[in-house]
Design an enzyme around this catalytic site. Sequence first.
Site, PDB file in Angstrom:
ATOM      1  N   CYS B 101       0.850  -1.195   0.000  1.00 45.89           N
ATOM      2  CA  CYS B 101       0.000   0.000   0.000  1.00 45.89           C
ATOM      3  C   CYS B 101       0.884   1.243   0.000  1.00 45.89           C
ATOM      4  O   CYS B 101       0.648   2.221  -0.716  1.00 45.89           O
ATOM      5  CB  CYS B 101      -0.898   0.035   1.237  1.00 45.89           C
ATOM      6  SG  CYS B 101      -1.933  -1.420   1.462  1.00 45.89           S
ATOM      7  N   CYS B 104       2.495   3.222  -3.167  1.00 44.78           N
ATOM      8  CA  CYS B 104       1.782   4.292  -3.856  1.00 44.78           C
ATOM      9  C   CYS B 104       1.322   5.395  -2.904  1.00 44.78           C
ATOM     10  O   CYS B 104       1.346   6.574  -3.237  1.00 44.78           O
ATOM     11  CB  CYS B 104       0.551   3.747  -4.565  1.00 44.78           C
ATOM     12  SG  CYS B 104       0.917   2.621  -5.916  1.00 44.78           S
ATOM     13  N   HIS B 105       0.869   5.005  -1.718  1.00 38.85           N
ATOM     14  CA  HIS B 105       0.202   5.967  -0.821  1.00 38.85           C
ATOM     15  C   HIS B 105       1.122   6.545   0.242  1.00 38.85           C
ATOM     16  O   HIS B 105       0.693   7.424   0.999  1.00 38.85           O
ATOM     17  CB  HIS B 105      -0.992   5.295  -0.130  1.00 38.85           C
ATOM     18  CG  HIS B 105      -2.076   4.879  -1.069  1.00 38.85           C
ATOM     19  ND1 HIS B 105      -2.896   5.773  -1.721  1.00 38.85           N
ATOM     20  CD2 HIS B 105      -2.478   3.646  -1.480  1.00 38.85           C
ATOM     21  CE1 HIS B 105      -3.771   5.097  -2.480  1.00 38.85           C
ATOM     22  NE2 HIS B 105      -3.530   3.809  -2.360  1.00 38.85           N
ATOM     23  N   CYS B 201     -35.332  -0.661   8.281  1.00 41.67           N
ATOM     24  CA  CYS B 201     -34.318   0.025   9.098  1.00 41.67           C
ATOM     25  C   CYS B 201     -35.000   1.123   9.908  1.00 41.67           C
ATOM     26  O   CYS B 201     -34.720   1.317  11.086  1.00 41.67           O
ATOM     27  CB  CYS B 201     -33.251   0.664   8.202  1.00 41.67           C
ATOM     28  SG  CYS B 201     -32.468  -0.431   7.001  1.00 41.67           S
ATOM     29  N   CYS B 204     -36.925   0.676  13.500  1.00 39.49           N
ATOM     30  CA  CYS B 204     -36.140   0.709  14.737  1.00 39.49           C
ATOM     31  C   CYS B 204     -35.316   1.993  14.863  1.00 39.49           C
ATOM     32  O   CYS B 204     -35.295   2.623  15.911  1.00 39.49           O
ATOM     33  CB  CYS B 204     -35.190  -0.487  14.804  1.00 39.49           C
ATOM     34  SG  CYS B 204     -36.027  -2.050  15.193  1.00 39.49           S
ATOM     35  N   HIS B 205     -34.616   2.365  13.797  1.00 34.98           N
ATOM     36  CA  HIS B 205     -33.564   3.377  13.934  1.00 34.98           C
ATOM     37  C   HIS B 205     -34.010   4.802  13.624  1.00 34.98           C
ATOM     38  O   HIS B 205     -33.264   5.739  13.859  1.00 34.98           O
ATOM     39  CB  HIS B 205     -32.362   2.978  13.084  1.00 34.98           C
ATOM     40  CG  HIS B 205     -31.757   1.664  13.520  1.00 34.98           C
ATOM     41  ND1 HIS B 205     -31.127   1.523  14.742  1.00 34.98           N
ATOM     42  CD2 HIS B 205     -31.731   0.449  12.937  1.00 34.98           C
ATOM     43  CE1 HIS B 205     -30.713   0.263  14.873  1.00 34.98           C
ATOM     44  NE2 HIS B 205     -31.074  -0.409  13.801  1.00 34.98           N
ATOM     45  N   ARG B 242     -22.791  -5.964   9.475  1.00 32.56           N
ATOM     46  CA  ARG B 242     -23.828  -5.503  10.411  1.00 32.56           C
ATOM     47  C   ARG B 242     -25.185  -5.426   9.715  1.00 32.56           C
ATOM     48  O   ARG B 242     -26.202  -5.823  10.272  1.00 32.56           O
ATOM     49  CB  ARG B 242     -23.451  -4.137  10.987  1.00 32.56           C
ATOM     50  CG  ARG B 242     -24.327  -3.726  12.152  1.00 32.56           C
ATOM     51  CD  ARG B 242     -24.037  -4.577  13.373  1.00 32.56           C
ATOM     52  NE  ARG B 242     -25.040  -4.426  14.423  1.00 32.56           N
ATOM     53  CZ  ARG B 242     -26.169  -5.137  14.481  1.00 32.56           C
ATOM     54  NH1 ARG B 242     -26.449  -6.036  13.558  1.00 32.56           N
ATOM     55  NH2 ARG B 242     -27.013  -4.952  15.468  1.00 32.56           N
ATOM     56  N   CYS B 246     -28.651  -7.442  10.681  1.00 31.93           N
ATOM     57  CA  CYS B 246     -29.924  -6.758  10.925  1.00 31.93           C
ATOM     58  C   CYS B 246     -31.021  -7.329  10.027  1.00 31.93           C
ATOM     59  O   CYS B 246     -32.123  -7.623  10.496  1.00 31.93           O
ATOM     60  CB  CYS B 246     -29.788  -5.258  10.658  1.00 31.93           C
ATOM     61  SG  CYS B 246     -29.586  -4.263  12.141  1.00 31.93           S
TER      62      CYS B 246
END
Lengths: 157, 285
Positions: B101, B104-105, B201, B204-205, B242, B246
């Site tokens: 990585c 290049c970075h 979603c 609940c959220h 996650r 759910c």
Amino acid sequence: MRNLVTGAAVCAVIATVAAAEVVAPTEVVFEDGAVATSLTGTAGDIENGATLMNKGAGNCIACHQVSALSNLPFHGEVGPTLDGVADRWSEAELRGIVANAKMMFDGTMMPSFYKTEGFIRLGDAYTGNAHEGEVAPLLTAQEVEDVVAYLMTLKEE
Amino acid sequence: MNKLKLLTSAMAFSAAAGLSGGAFADPDEDQLTINGEIEIVTETAAPEHLEYVDTIYSGWRFRSDETQAVQMDDFDNPGMIFVEAAMETWDTVEGTEGKSCASCHNDVETMAGVRAVYPKYVEAAGEVRTLEHQINGCREERMGAEPYKYTSGDMVAMVGLISMVSRGLPVNVQIDGPAQSTWEKGKEIYYTRYGQLELSCANCHEDNYGNMIRADHLSQGQINGFPTYRLKNTKLNSVHARFKGCVRDTMAHTFKPGGPEFTALELYVASRGNGLSVEGPSVRN
């Protein structure tokens, strides 16, 4: 001997009739969200109803607080408390709400416990896989009756 | 906080029935500073596109004091063990092109700000890509290395490392222009009630954050803290893993991590948190 045979035959007939009286999830008749007649013709079992409040596909207290079940931990707050619910609703209304609350409360978050059609991306229980074959409702007809029988005991007045 | 729907339904049940005392368990008032120096915005005005929410909160604000404390110092944060492993990977040459990585970075600090704008429409790809997609893009196209599995430990650790150097910067994903159609698709998924439990979603959220569902204190489902170290499974967890959990718990057939549906959903959910700070790797229960 002959009496015994006859007796057994009568029992078999009664059993057949009882089975035939179970109202299928697709055949439930709602009137203003209520279901007037028992789904099974067999009285609900209050004790089993209390068990279903906490366990299995019932798990009512995940969303509803019930003081009579305060021995059990973690009652939810998503739905209204069920304390005194039998004072506010008739048995027919409670049966309708448990079977399919969306018939009474448009858009309610409450799952439909006696319904087998109209789901989006129905899964195979909690596996995350697609469902295959016949769909079972979350609660059986008798379990709905058991929960309703328990709810009918929740009186404050 | 939008409690109108809940109040309405509660009143429909009975005008006389009082709600239990804990029914309005809002996010707490705690403020998050990491290592005594990185200020984290855990509460701010909702982005304009949100119709039903006025204020957005990091999930950190819904957790217990004990869980919150674990994230306040990197020496306590178990997610950092995985990030340290990713730091070694960053400098490790892999693949046919003889590159790491860092080739290049350079230093990973040069990636500051990247986490905050992903998922993002990538011109060269002609589609919205997640950070995970981009990491695998680097591995396959530049390094000649094998791609990571989408929710694998190696992948989530690398995402954790790249997130860490953006901590404190505001989430700012683009939702218009070439990203708009993907964003709209994600929004549709957010409001669709899936599975036998018929839950979206939003159920609940959006409608119930702050309330308890069984033993869980519902948050707004913000993803600014991902990847999250969860005390319950003692590892770093990716956004799509996650999401999968759910959706599975609605008794639905889930979508595939890394696939177009969850990519769209991630863009949409990330956009609901535009303005919160990048927090990953965060700590949750």
